[in-house]
Design an enzyme around this catalytic site. Structure first.
Site, mmCIF file in Angstrom:
data_model
loop_
_atom_site.group_PDB
_atom_site.id
_atom_site.type_symbol
_atom_site.label_atom_id
_atom_site.label_comp_id
_atom_site.label_asym_id
_atom_site.label_seq_id
_atom_site.Cartn_x
_atom_site.Cartn_y
_atom_site.Cartn_z
ATOM 1 C CG HIS A 184 -3.361 -4.188 12.143
ATOM 2 N ND1 HIS A 184 -2.093 -4.600 11.291
ATOM 3 C CD2 HIS A 184 -3.028 -2.799 12.203
ATOM 4 C CE1 HIS A 184 -1.410 -3.610 11.182
ATOM 5 N NE2 HIS A 184 -1.630 -2.732 11.670
ATOM 6 N NE ARG A 234 -6.683 0.291 11.115
ATOM 7 C CZ ARG A 234 -5.353 0.161 10.527
ATOM 8 N NH1 ARG A 234 -4.713 1.104 10.671
ATOM 9 N NH2 ARG A 234 -5.067 -0.966 10.110
ATOM 10 C CB CYS A 287 11.370 26.795 -0.562
ATOM 11 S SG CYS A 287 12.183 28.136 0.098
ATOM 12 C CE LYS A 294 -0.121 -0.299 5.128
ATOM 13 N NZ LYS A 294 -0.844 -0.635 6.450
ATOM 14 C CE1 TYR A 298 8.820 32.716 0.135
ATOM 15 C CE2 TYR A 298 9.470 30.501 0.411
ATOM 16 C CZ TYR A 298 8.926 31.507 -0.500
ATOM 17 O OH TYR A 298 8.861 31.229 -1.740
ATOM 18 N NE ARG A 335 -2.398 -8.187 8.024
ATOM 19 C CZ ARG A 335 -2.897 -8.264 9.279
ATOM 20 N NH1 ARG A 335 -3.436 -9.777 9.385
ATOM 21 N NH2 ARG A 335 -2.884 -7.602 10.159
ATOM 22 C CG ASP A 367 9.150 24.118 -5.989
ATOM 23 O OD1 ASP A 367 8.222 23.041 -6.332
ATOM 24 O OD2 ASP A 367 8.725 25.406 -6.426
HETATM 25 C C1 LIG Z 1 -0.090 -1.507 6.928
HETATM 26 C C2 LIG Z 1 -0.734 -2.869 7.161
HETATM 27 C C3 LIG Z 1 0.223 -4.057 7.481
HETATM 28 C C4 LIG Z 1 1.744 -3.923 7.218
HETATM 29 O O1 LIG Z 1 2.377 -3.462 8.463
HETATM 30 P P1 LIG Z 1 3.974 -3.490 8.603
HETATM 31 O O2 LIG Z 1 4.222 -3.113 9.952
HETATM 32 O O3 LIG Z 1 4.505 -2.431 7.567
HETATM 33 O O4 LIG Z 1 4.451 -4.956 8.103
HETATM 34 C C5 LIG Z 1 -0.248 -5.355 7.974
HETATM 35 N N1 LIG Z 1 -1.647 -5.289 8.129
HETATM 36 C C6 LIG Z 1 -2.422 -4.261 7.892
HETATM 37 C C7 LIG Z 1 -3.876 -4.570 8.239
HETATM 38 C C8 LIG Z 1 -2.025 -3.036 7.500
HETATM 39 O O5 LIG Z 1 -2.679 -2.061 7.174
#
Ligand SMILES: *Cc1c(COP(=O)(O)O)cnc(C)c1O
Length: 371
Positions: free
Chosen positions: A166, A137, A312, A39, A267, A223, A314
């Protein structure tokens, strides 16, 4: 990593061999199937390049937050099983079904929607049931998981492919009581599905930190985002020596000039040359992801130099020890000789996260890949 000549004023280099290494390491260490979480452009490393590399080196799943990211994956002709973690609009549900993208089943209303769209399209939807075990969440409470699974299966349109949750604290604290509590709640939900004969094929809980630090959280799939791209999975420990960093960020010095004492830089008049000073102009600004925070430094000729005056959009200015020609390499993240500025330093300075720093390098900075 220093020989690369770039045609760009600023660019990010991503070492795909490090990503390949990190994927193999995770696969071997955990002995578990790996979902590469790609992601947010794989936290700024480039979603498609990271996805292809991870899949070629042992990952079998991809995880993304939005349907649009899964769409890009399919448009790149990557057919690997792909799970969307986030919420989908009704239109996106149709697209997910049509493109064999697995979705997250997170509520009873959502189950209604999924089953309705699957019926309309005459094709089942693949879903991973999300349990909220303490992140607050997405997902149903552990005691609701069984009823939701039964509801989904009774619809005949939702194929329950996974069960997941998670962890909220595993990155920050190896001994958090919340992590243990989340584990217990997750296992409770899993048992309730098993009792109903509804255990799905993929049960998953671990992110990168848990995959390495918490073997009991591995289940059928881990994951991993950070551990794949080479960002520190744990905030309480140094960068793991077995992992490899993959990202560095560079620029070419655009200009260098001698300013008289008292001359203003940038600035807001926050910096004036204290004597005669050599000031370099670096073509990187907050429009590229360099935050306007005090204390920024970059590497030039193997030495740290201070960013002076406000960043800035850029550009930013640096105080040079001596005149240097335009084109001189400036490193914002990475190594030059014996000096290095790594992501963790910017995490501190910017009060951000590792992924927050690299995902914050904007799309106008070209990504260059090494293999
Ligand atoms: C982003 C995400 C992960 C990955 O997390 P890391 O700590 O980068 O490995 C795993 N599971 C879910 C649901 C996430 O949103």
């Amino acid at each position: 990593m220093n020989a690369f000549h770039s045609p760009y004023p600023t660019w990010v280099e991503v070492d795909l061999s490090a990503i390949a290494h990190n994927t193999r390491l995770l696969r071997q260490t955990t002995g578990t199937a790996v979902m590469a979480v790609v992601k947010a452009e794989a936290y700024g490393h480039g979603m498609i390049a990271v996805a292809r590399t991870a899949l070629a080196h042992g990952a079998t799943w991809l995880g993304v937050a939005r349907l649009g990211e899964a769409r890009q994956i399919r448009l790149a002709h990557i057919a690997a099983p792909t799970l969307v973690f986030g919420l989908l609009t009704p239109e996106e549900v149709d697209e997910a079904i049509a493109n064999d993208i697995s979705v997250t089943l997170h509520s009873f209303e959502n189950a209604e929607l999924l089953s309705q769209r699957a019926a309309a399209l005459g094709r089942p939807v693949h879903a991973h049931l999300k349990v909220d075990t303490g992140m607050g969440r997405m997902g149903v409470l552990p005691e609701e998981a069984r009823r939701l699974a039964e509801f989904a299966c009774a619809s005949g349109r939702i194929l329950l492919e996974g069960l997941y949750s998670h962890l909220a604290e595993v990155d920050d604290d190896p001994h958090a009581a919340l992590t243990e509590q989340q584990m217990r709640r997750f296992v409770q939900a899993l048992r309730s599905l098993e009792e109903a004969g509804l255990r799905p094929p993929y049960v998953h809980l671990a992110n990168s930190a848990a995959a390495y630090a918490l073997p009991a959280a591995r289940f059928d799939l881990v994951r991993a985002g950070s551990a794949i791209v080479g960002l520190r999975p744990f905030y309480y420990a140094a960068f793991p020596s077995a992992m490899r960093r993959s990202l560095s960020w560079h620029a070419q010095l655009a200009d260098c000039k001698r300013l008289p004492a008292g001359w203003n830089v940038s600035y807001g008049q926050e910096y004036q040359a204290s004597g005669e000073e050599w000031i370099g102009v670096v073509p990187v600004g907050y429009g590229d992801g360099l935050r306007r925070q005090p204390g920024n430094q970059v590497l030039i000729e193997g030495q740290r130099v201070a960013v002076v005056g406000r960043v800035c959009i850029d550009q930013c200015m640096v105080r040079l020890p001596r005149p240097l020609p335009p084109g001189t390499r400036v490193t914002l993240i990475g190594r030059q000789g014996d000096e290095a500025i790594y992501v963790e330093e910017l995490v501190q300075r910017w009060h951000s996260s590792e992924a927050g720093v690299t995902a914050g390098i904007t799309g106008r900075v070209p990504r260059c890949y090494r293999t």
